[in-house]
Design a protein around this motif. Structure first.
Motif, short mmCIF file in Angstrom:
data_model
loop_
_atom_site.label_atom_id
_atom_site.label_comp_id
_atom_site.label_asym_id
_atom_site.label_seq_id
_atom_site.Cartn_x
_atom_site.Cartn_y
_atom_site.Cartn_z
N TRP A 16 0.84 -1.21 0.00
CA TRP A 16 0.00 0.00 0.00
C TRP A 16 0.87 1.25 0.00
CZ3 TRP A 16 -4.59 2.33 -0.54
CH2 TRP A 16 -4.78 3.56 0.07
N ILE A 17 1.87 1.29 0.86
CA ILE A 17 2.74 2.46 0.96
C ILE A 17 3.48 2.68 -0.37
CG2 ILE A 17 4.81 3.39 2.11
CD1 ILE A 17 3.72 1.99 4.69
N LEU A 18 3.98 1.63 -0.96
CA LEU A 18 4.67 1.77 -2.26
C LEU A 18 3.74 2.27 -3.35
CD1 LEU A 18 6.94 -1.42 -2.24
CD2 LEU A 18 7.67 0.97 -2.02
N ILE A 19 2.52 1.76 -3.37
CA ILE A 19 1.53 2.22 -4.36
C ILE A 19 1.23 3.69 -4.16
CG2 ILE A 19 -0.90 2.03 -5.06
CD1 ILE A 19 -0.61 -1.03 -4.57
N ARG A 20 1.04 4.11 -2.92
CA ARG A 20 0.73 5.52 -2.64
C ARG A 20 1.92 6.42 -3.02
NH1 ARG A 20 -3.98 6.61 -3.32
NH2 ARG A 20 -3.51 8.63 -2.45
N ILE A 21 3.13 5.97 -2.78
CA ILE A 21 4.31 6.75 -3.16
C ILE A 21 4.37 6.87 -4.67
CG2 ILE A 21 6.85 6.71 -3.27
CD1 ILE A 21 6.77 5.51 -0.39
N PHE A 22 4.16 5.76 -5.38
CA PHE A 22 4.19 5.76 -6.85
C PHE A 22 3.12 6.69 -7.42
CE2 PHE A 22 2.84 3.97 -10.95
CZ PHE A 22 4.04 4.10 -11.65
N ILE A 23 1.92 6.66 -6.86
CA ILE A 23 0.82 7.51 -7.33
C ILE A 23 1.15 8.98 -7.12
CG2 ILE A 23 -1.56 8.22 -6.79
CD1 ILE A 23 -2.19 5.23 -6.38
#
Length: 191
Positions: A16-23
């Motif tokens: 989740w954290i990686l996805i939010r950073i990427f977004i």
């Protein structure tokens, strides 16, 4: 349930954290405060799923004969308290209170967070209808599991808890606007 809490949560949260950073890498309107609240909301959703649906096992044939559904409001809850107090068993009294209070507070954070994060849920009707649908869906899915029962009282208590969450947000909003408001659009929480 322990495996779900420890194993899956430990795997899903970093993803989740990686996805939010990427977004948000190219997002000029990035708000750390909003991302932090979204992350807390996401963890709450995972815990909600874990607490209400897991372990998820399909009912066995002989389980279908047992009563696993209550569609009569308040009767089972009143009976649970009556049995607990008439028997004088402290553990049953404790269970009855935990059951009612647990169902009351289960969707309180959901109502609060959706009101905080999305403007469309600032409407009482939209907020409570959404929380009611979530509660009904949880109870519907629990009907098909071995370890849970479906109870209309849970839907009613969850919805009352959602109403409480909505009004907690309204109080929070008034206090926040009064004491912490800044004219900084970058710190906006609501989308």
């Amino acid at each position: 349930m322990i495996w779900f809490n420890n194993g899956i949560l430990m795997l899903i949260i970093p993803i989740w954290i990686l996805i939010r950073i990427f977004i948000n890498i190219k997002n000029k309107n990035f708000s750390f405060k909003r991302e932090f609240i979204l992350s807390i909301f996401f963890i709450y959703i995972l815990l909600l799923i874990s607490k209400t649906l897991f372990p998820f096992t399909i009912r066995s044939e002989n389980y279908w004969n047992r009563r696993a559904i209550n569609l009569t409001p308040a009767i089972e809850t009143i009976k649970m308290f009556n049995d607990a107090f008439s028997g004088g068993r402290n553990y049953m009294i404790k269970f009855a209170f935990i059951n009612v209070l647990g169902n009351l507070i289960l969707l309180t954070p959901l109502s609060f967070f959706i009101t905080l994060l999305w403007k469309r849920f600032r409407s009482f009707k939209h907020n409570i209808l959404f929380c009611f649908i979530i509660s009904f869906s949880i109870e519907f899915l629990q009907f098909f599991t071995d370890m849970r029962t479906t109870d209309i009282d849970d839907v009613i208590l969850n919805t009352i808890g959602a109403i409480i969450g909505f009004y907690i947000f309204k109080l929070f909003e008034k206090l926040y606007l009064r004491f912490f408001t800044k004219d900084n659009n970058k710190d906006k929480i609501v989308a």
